[in-house]
Write a protein that holds these residues in place. Structure first.
Motif: not given
Length: 221
Positions: A153-159, A113-121, A133-140, A144-149
């Motif tokens: 973790v904050a929303r899903v609870g694991k890397p 339900f996170d508007p950005q992390i939901g795209l990666a899931l 890769t983390v970079e590819e999911l971050a682009r989706a 940025s890679r660091s902001a996405f990572a």
């Protein structure tokens, strides 16, 4: 199962499919309604408390509640469809409020339900066998890679890598249980470079090799 809980379970299945972009009828990565609804409902706390007396979200819930009561007290043509759709609306709205609040524990549902992390899931569930890769999911997610990572973790609870491995093994159990594909083919389908690597990961999670797991599960049928 009584009518209302059964319809809530059906709503959960539809919400799971929407959150993960699952297309069960067309993909061998899919799962049955019972498993998908159980997966979603199992991610929720026993009780969700919605605080605050006003606001568009709560007002919308009140309107939906009145419509639901009306349809169930005075059923007419199409009431079954109306009730199902109203429950979908109520379910989604409650999930939105819960996921955005401070009480939501990190898990896949809060991430969905996170508007950005939901795209990666959605991307991961749509194609767990892809070499993400983390970079590819971050682009989706337009992050940025660091902001996405950090946000993942904050929303899903694991890397992201750990979540991807979890999804891949879930997909593998479905294929082992529901198909006669060779283990090597299943390993390739869910993104493992070799049958040995897949077998090690599977055993680490389930305590036995995939061939034995398949045999034990089918022995209970």
């Amino acid at each position: 199962m009584s009518t209302l809980p059964r319809r809530l379970s059906q709503s959960a299945s539809r919400i799971w499919a929407a959150c993960t972009s699952s297309k069960r009828a067309n993909s061998h990565f899919g799962s049955t309604e019972t498993r998908t609804s159980s997966h979603l409902l199992g991610s929720l706390p026993a009780v969700i408390i919605l605080r605050g007396g006003h606001g568009p979200a709560l007002e919308g819930l009140e309107v939906a509640r009145r419509m639901l009561v009306l349809e169930m007290q005075s059923p007419s043509q199409g009431s079954a469809v109306m009730v199902a759709r109203i429950l979908d609306l109520i379910f989604i709205q409650i999930m939105r409020i819960w996921a955005a609040g401070t009480d939501a524990e990190p898990n896949w549902l809060a991430g969905a339900f996170d508007p950005q992390i939901g795209l990666a899931l959605s991307a991961i569930h749509r194609d767990p066998g892809h070499e993400w890769t983390v970079e590819e999911l971050a682009r989706a997610c337009n992050l940025s890679r660091s902001a996405f990572a950090g946000r993942f973790v904050a929303r899903v609870g694991k890397p992201p890598a750990a979540y991807l491995a979890h999804v891949r093994l879930d997909a593998a159990t479905g294929l082992l249980r529901d198909t006669f594909l060779p283990v090597a083919r299943i390993a390739e389908s869910v993104g493992y470079a070799s049958e040995a690597a897949f077998s090690r990961a599977f055993k680490n999670r389930y305590g036995m090799p995939p061939t034995r797991w398949r045999r034990d599960v089918r022995g209970r049928w």
